[in-house]
Design an enzyme around this catalytic site. Structure first.
Site, PDB file in Angstrom:
ATOM      1  N   GLN A 228       2.660  -7.320  -3.085  1.00  0.00           N
ATOM      2  CA  GLN A 228       3.128  -6.028  -2.577  1.00  0.00           C
ATOM      3  C   GLN A 228       1.950  -5.102  -2.320  1.00  0.00           C
ATOM      4  O   GLN A 228       2.138  -3.998  -1.809  1.00  0.00           O
ATOM      5  CB  GLN A 228       4.067  -5.375  -3.598  1.00  0.00           C
ATOM      6  CG  GLN A 228       5.382  -6.100  -3.767  1.00  0.00           C
ATOM      7  CD  GLN A 228       6.310  -5.457  -4.780  1.00  0.00           C
ATOM      8  OE1 GLN A 228       6.805  -6.143  -5.652  1.00  0.00           O
ATOM      9  NE2 GLN A 228       6.568  -4.173  -4.677  1.00  0.00           N
ATOM     10  N   ARG A 375      12.324  -1.717  -8.332  1.00  0.00           N
ATOM     11  CA  ARG A 375      12.946  -0.874  -7.306  1.00  0.00           C
ATOM     12  C   ARG A 375      13.073   0.559  -7.827  1.00  0.00           C
ATOM     13  O   ARG A 375      14.147   1.157  -7.812  1.00  0.00           O
ATOM     14  CB  ARG A 375      14.310  -1.430  -6.913  1.00  0.00           C
ATOM     15  CG  ARG A 375      14.738  -0.918  -5.543  1.00  0.00           C
ATOM     16  CD  ARG A 375      15.857  -1.696  -4.919  1.00  0.00           C
ATOM     17  NE  ARG A 375      16.077  -1.160  -3.584  1.00  0.00           N
ATOM     18  CZ  ARG A 375      16.847  -1.734  -2.671  1.00  0.00           C
ATOM     19  NH1 ARG A 375      17.439  -2.873  -2.937  1.00  0.00           N
ATOM     20  NH2 ARG A 375      17.003  -1.197  -1.500  1.00  0.00           N
ATOM     21  N   CYS A 376      11.954   1.066  -8.275  1.00  0.00           N
ATOM     22  CA  CYS A 376      11.984   2.371  -8.929  1.00  0.00           C
ATOM     23  C   CYS A 376      10.586   2.929  -8.974  1.00  0.00           C
ATOM     24  O   CYS A 376       9.612   2.208  -8.894  1.00  0.00           O
ATOM     25  CB  CYS A 376      12.556   2.200 -10.319  1.00  0.00           C
ATOM     26  SG  CYS A 376      11.513   2.601 -11.707  1.00  0.00           S
ATOM     27  N   GLU A 749      14.628   3.116  -3.183  1.00  0.00           N
ATOM     28  CA  GLU A 749      15.029   2.827  -4.558  1.00  0.00           C
ATOM     29  C   GLU A 749      16.087   3.778  -5.089  1.00  0.00           C
ATOM     30  O   GLU A 749      16.626   3.546  -6.176  1.00  0.00           O
ATOM     31  CB  GLU A 749      13.800   2.862  -5.445  1.00  0.00           C
ATOM     32  CG  GLU A 749      13.119   4.200  -5.423  1.00  0.00           C
ATOM     33  CD  GLU A 749      11.695   4.129  -5.922  1.00  0.00           C
ATOM     34  OE1 GLU A 749      11.035   3.105  -5.662  1.00  0.00           O
ATOM     35  OE2 GLU A 749      11.263   5.078  -6.554  1.00  0.00           O
TER      36      GLU A 749
END
Ligand code: CDP
Length: 795
Positions: A228, A375-376, A749
């Site tokens: 990522q 996802r945060c 997110e």
């Protein structure tokens, strides 16, 4: 010059700019099977790597016998820590500057830790070889529970750290302890609740993998990897290996979901790269599902106590929290380095609370390292869960409507920019606007009446209504406060407009399915008056893309999106000089019209040129005052983060006989400022809500007392499927970010962050008339039934 794109102004120029539902450019290749993922990469003479993992959670390695594995036809090498030590690669730094074994040096610290690597001519042979590596373990007592690991007689996990005598990892605090204690003493009402944000695993469809490819001719190491954040990974590879950074190329091709799982560096990446360097042949390592769940970065695992102090009429005076965090065997959380508890500070949420205090203790346990931002945005999920759960607990204590108590305490639109009592600067918000919209969409009053009717009639199925009015914090930097491994968290975009009028845009962030090839093109199309089809977006290759910190924590739009807009505006400035030359006018007389996308002479709209004509001019007839060419780069250091928000309302039916929970209605109103592509946002919301349902209802990585992972595969770690997902009703409001060049905030997110408390609040709400204040996640039928039973509601 024209104030940027306006809220909700759909360009409608037909060019695919801001606000248009442009179909995802990348989907053409994905849905025709032409995606190119790490495991698709094949190189001549490529070898395959299989990792030998420890069956024990805590054990000293007494001996590793490679001989039987080396006898297997096709096995080329077996690597252990001793081999890596020769190259100074036996250990690697984590993102939090801890030292993690690449292959176990001495003592195994969690089940499935990497012990040895077998390199063979094909994957099957590598697996056969791995089964023939004989490891003698002296099995030690493990400790897999954070509370137990902090007890005096707990086995010491980190004896590799000098003078370490216990399993304590770190302490952290924020806010004003004394003032908060005073507020609690003086308050009319106080409430407290213990809640576990259980250990989760981000579960991208594609597991982690890498192809290391050292080219001795060019003396260059290329690593294709599921990353990522390719640039920061290149820097870390250079620091760990000693290979100069310009001799390393990291390529992150198509990535099949990341969700924070592909932010850390894992031993498999290092082993594949090191093996290719040593053997001078490409080496591929791709992990299996259970390896991914059992050994790569987990998420959450915060055991929290929340407290609120309030007046009798529901004004919240103070919030306090204490957290016990499980960090696993190494401190490998993926947070900006100055934020050991991530952005957990934002636990005051959407509310104007004068006083707050938070403290946290983290422990090492014999479990996989992690604490990634699933996802945060760095622990904001835990913070949102805490405050949104506590507001419901307080509402029940006071007998107030949970919507009403929120309304009473919201930060008001005129208070922005707003500094929270823990020192965070919220950019903009209209929390009541989002809540009102959600209440209307949910038909709230009707369902409240229906809920009461069912209670009065002793119905078999109870109704629960849960609300979450969350605030997020996304878009890290700024660089002065946020860094990863010392590198400031800016991001970048480079635009090259070619002579025939189309453009290549390269960004420092890396998509994992969010549609960046479309949305970054839309930003540039909007800002340059180009057609979105004339713009190609590239990312994920450190040899060609500008340096960036990567995609996680919804930072792509707030940071790299801003860079793309600023770089476009730089191009636009130069374009004006070229337009002046083309139109034989003074540069200061040239204006750009956002609607038509054309440059024209002020007061004479018919004397105009398009960006295509200007591109030709830049290469074929450039003005003497300018360099030829038409390109720009921007490295954007955000002045602040952005604060998207939303209100979710979940209505559930709880079966009193079985404890089963069914979704009756699921309303999600989001506000991410100006919207680039509403269709993509809708997709992001749907996916994130599904993950929120997984969190609330199904998912939990568990361990037995021997340290075995009991939730380490998809038979035991339950992901939501289409069977569990209800229809979502989505809505939006638009409150632009005042400091972002195009007024956009992140969104990816928000649904994962905002939905779990709404779901838990709904299930609790079905039973709160009988005194239930909390149900732990995942809310499996047996967990819910036990609560029904406790409340005397079970039938
Ligand atoms: O960093 P990441 O891409 O995961 O998250 P994001 O910045 O929230 O963006 C997710 C997707 O939604 C991207 O394709 C964005 O361009 C899109 N988006 C949008 O269309 N409008 C916004 N205001 C925010 C995001």
């Amino acid at each position: 010059e024209d104030g940027g794109p306006q809220p909700e102004k759909h360009c409608g120029h037909g060019r695919g700019g801001m606000g248009e539902d442009v179909k995802r450019k990348e989907d053409q290749r994905f849905i025709t099977g032409r995606g190119n993922y790490v495991d698709d990469i094949k190189k001549p003479d490529m070898l395959h790597c299989e990792i030998v993992r420890s069956p024990h959670a805590h054990a000293r390695i007494e001996n590793i016998d490679k001989s039987r594995a080396l006898d297997v036809d096709g096995v080329v090498a077996v690597l252990t820590a001793d081999d890596l030590r020769e190259y100074d690669l036996a250990t690697m730094p984590t993102l939090m500057a801890d030292t993690q074994d690449v292959l176990v040096n001495d003592k195994v610290k969690f089940q499935s830790q990497e012990v040895a690597a077998v390199i063979a001519t094909d994957r099957y042979t590598a697996k056969d070889g791995a089964q023939k590596v004989v490891v003698d373990y002296d099995v030690l007592e493990p400790v897999v529970d954070a509370e137990a690991s902090l007890e005096d007689d707990a086995p010491l996990i980190r004896d590799d750290i000098e003078d370490k005598e216990d399993n304590h990892c770190l302490d952290w605090e924020t806010g004003d302890e004394e003032a908060t204690a005073e507020a609690f003493e003086e308050a009319d009402v106080t409430v407290t609740e213990d809640m576990l944000y259980q250990r989760l695993h981000p579960a991208p469809i594609e597991t982690c993998g890498a192809v290391g490819d050292y080219d001795p001719g060019k003396d260059k190491l290329t690593v294709h990897m599921t990353s990522q954040a390719p640039h920061i990974h290149r820097t870390l590879f250079a620091q760990v290996s000693g290979i100069p950074e310009h001799k390393i190329r990291i390529v992150s091709p198509d990535v099949g979901g990341g969700f924070g799982n592909k932010v850390p560096i894992y031993p498999g990446y290092v082993v594949a790269a090191a093996a290719s360097y040593v053997l001078e042949q490409p080496v591929k390592w791709v992990e299996e599902r259970s390896e991914n769940i059992q050994s790569t970065g987990f998420a959450r695992d915060y055991d929290m106590t929340g407290e609120l102090a309030a007046t009798d009429d529901g004004e919240i005076l103070a919030v306090r929290t204490d957290v016990l965090a499980d960090h696993g065997a190494y401190n490998a959380v993926a947070q900006p380095s100055k934020f050991p508890a991530g952005f957990f500070n934002i636990f005051t949420g959407s509310y104007d609370i004068d006083t707050a205090y938070g403290s946290l203790t983290a422990a090492y346990t014999n479990t996989a390292p992690g604490g990634v931002a699933y996802r945060c945005s760095f622990r904001v999920t835990e913070a949102v869960y805490l405050i949104e759960r506590m507001v419901k607990v307080l509402a029940d204590e006071l007998g107030m409507d949970p919507a009403e108590i929120r309304r009473k305490n919201f930060i008001q639109p005129e208070q922005f920019p707003y500094e929270s009592s823990t020192g965070w600067n919220y950019d903009s918000g209209d929390y009541e606007g989002a809540l009102d919209k959600a209440l209307e969409m949910a038909d709230y009053d009707h369902y409240r009446e229906e809920q009461q009717r069912r209670i009065d009639e002793d119905a078999d199925k109870l109704l629960g209504i849960g609300i979450s009015s969350f605030t997020e914090v996304v878009g890290a930097g700024p660089g002065k406060t946020c860094d990863i491994a010392g590198v400031e968290m800016f991001d970048s975009a480079e635009i090259r407009v070619h002579p025939t009028g189309n453009a290549t845009v390269r960004v420092g962030v890396q998509t994992q399915g969010q549609g960046h090839e479309t949305t970054f093109a839309q930003i540039v199309a909007e800002e340059l008056g180009m057609d979105v089809e004339d713009i190609t977006v590239e990312h994920g290759d450190t040899d060609t893309d500008p340096y960036g910190l990567g995609t996680y924590g919804s930072r792509s739009t707030p940071v790299a999106g801003a860079a793309a807009a600023v770089a476009s505006r730089k191009v636009r400035e130069k374009a004006k000089a070229i337009a002046a030359n083309e139109l034989e006018a003074a540069e200061e007389d040239i204006t750009w019209d956002r609607e038509s996308g054309e440059f024209h002479v002020a007061g004479a709209p018919d004397r105009s040129v398009t960006i295509t004509e200007i591109a030709a001019g830049a290469y074929m007839n450039h003005p003497s005052s300018e360099e030829p060419g038409l390109e720009a780069v921007n490295y954007y250091d955000p002045p602040e983060m952005t604060y998207p928000f939303g209100s979710y309302i979940v209505i559930v039916e709880v079966d009193r006989e079985t404890g089963e929970v069914e979704f009756e209605k699921f309303v999600a109103v989001d506000d991410c400022g100006n919207r680039i592509n509403p269709m993509i946002i809708e997709g992001q919301i749907h996916g994130g809500l599904a993950q929120g349902i997984g969190t609330a209802m199904l998912e939990h990585v568990t361990f037995d007392d021997n340290g075995n992972v009991t939730g380490g595969d998809f038979m035991n770690y339950l992901l939501p499927t289409s069977m569990e997902i209800p229809n979502f009703e989505t809505g939006h409001t638009v409150t632009p970010s005042p400091h972002h060049p195009i007024g956009a905030k992140g969104v990816g997110e928000s649904p994962t962050v905002g939905s779990p408390p709404a779901i838990v609040n709904a299930v609790v709400d079905a039973m709160s008339h009988a005194g239930i204040t909390h149900v732990e996640m995942p809310m499996t039928p047996d967990t819910v039934w036990a609560k029904l039973d406790e409340a005397g509601l079970a039938t």
